[in-house]
Design an enzyme around this catalytic site. Sequence first.
Site, short mmCIF file in Angstrom:
data_model
loop_
_atom_site.label_atom_id
_atom_site.label_comp_id
_atom_site.label_asym_id
_atom_site.label_seq_id
_atom_site.Cartn_x
_atom_site.Cartn_y
_atom_site.Cartn_z
N ASN A 12 0.87 -1.18 0.00
CA ASN A 12 0.00 0.00 0.00
C ASN A 12 0.90 1.23 0.00
OD1 ASN A 12 -1.79 2.07 0.48
ND2 ASN A 12 -2.20 1.51 2.61
N LYS A 14 0.06 4.29 -0.26
CA LYS A 14 -0.58 5.50 0.28
C LYS A 14 -0.35 6.66 -0.70
CE LYS A 14 0.51 3.62 4.74
NZ LYS A 14 0.32 3.76 6.16
N HIS A 96 -9.46 1.52 5.18
CA HIS A 96 -8.15 1.70 5.85
C HIS A 96 -8.34 2.69 6.99
CE1 HIS A 96 -3.98 2.76 6.54
NE2 HIS A 96 -3.63 1.70 5.84
N GLU A 98 -6.62 5.06 7.97
CA GLU A 98 -6.34 6.46 7.60
C GLU A 98 -7.56 7.10 6.94
OE1 GLU A 98 -2.67 5.76 5.50
OE2 GLU A 98 -1.69 5.27 7.41
N GLY A 171 2.56 2.43 10.50
CA GLY A 171 3.54 3.50 10.30
C GLY A 171 4.28 3.92 11.55
N SER A 207 3.50 -1.98 10.21
CA SER A 207 4.97 -1.97 10.36
C SER A 207 5.62 -3.31 10.03
CB SER A 207 5.36 -1.48 11.75
OG SER A 207 4.92 -0.14 11.93
C1 PEP Z 1 -0.71 0.25 5.88
O1 PEP Z 1 -0.74 1.38 5.46
O2 PEP Z 1 -1.63 -0.50 5.57
C2 PEP Z 1 0.43 -0.19 6.69
C3 PEP Z 1 0.38 -1.36 7.25
O3 PEP Z 1 1.49 0.69 6.81
P1 PEP Z 1 2.93 0.39 7.47
O4 PEP Z 1 3.39 -0.94 6.94
O5 PEP Z 1 3.80 1.51 7.01
O6 PEP Z 1 2.73 0.34 8.94
#
Ligand code: PEP
Length: 245
Positions: A12, A14, A96, A98, A171, A207
């Site tokens: 992803n 983003k 998501h 976000e 994140g 992460s």
């Molecule tokens: C995500 O945006 O779905 C995500 C898991 O981000 P990250 O791996 O950066 O934590």
Amino acid sequence: MAMMRRKLVAGNWKMNGLVKDRDFPSALSDALDAEPRCDVLLCPPVTLLPLMSSHKPDWLQLGAQDCAPQASGAHTGDVSAAMLADLGCTHVIVGHSERRTDHRETNEVVKAKAQAALEVGLTPILCVGETLEERESGEAESVVVTQLLASLPRCAADKIVIAYEPVWAIGTGRTATPEDAQAMHAAIRAAWPGDDRDALRVVYGGSMNPGNADSLLNQPCIDGGLVGGASLKPQDFARIIQSAR
Ligand code: PEP
């Protein structure tokens, strides 16, 4: 006998990526020493989808990060599920955290988006996850199952993917332990409202990186990963893909 589910590793991006990044699929191919043993999906921003769909290896699928709940019409700035399918997408992320936060998307809206995706043959990747406060107060499982059931459209288990993404892990560099993630994935599967739950893929996000992917991806109920930051680097994304067996 337990069903073998093929793992899915999805990136992803983003709101990252410009036209200069259009050749990422070739860079990812070069970084992999063999064809992946799992399904691999990349969800770049919508602006890169047409550029990548004409230049990518067959094993790489493309997806989007969101779609409109409506099929078409007067919705300025929105992109419909049919438009994404038209570009060659196979999947779309919905709900998501976000988007739930930045755009105040409710479970009802997320459900309508997932439904819109299913109607044009796209596989929704439906995200659910608890906040740190909810985990610390011991409510994580009930929060996640409630969110799941409220955002889930009626469909067969093999037509959708659930992404368990603890909000506190996205994140932040913090990940759920493989044991905690495994327990939540088992709870999600158990809550699936149908007798086809063995076919449901539940992927982990938060992460994930080359250092922790192996222990997360090889838990029995973890059917893959949704990877944010680490999917932007071909070498890191390739190492995560290679961890999925
Ligand atoms: C995500 O945006 O779905 C995500 C898991 O981000 P990250 O791996 O950066 O934590």
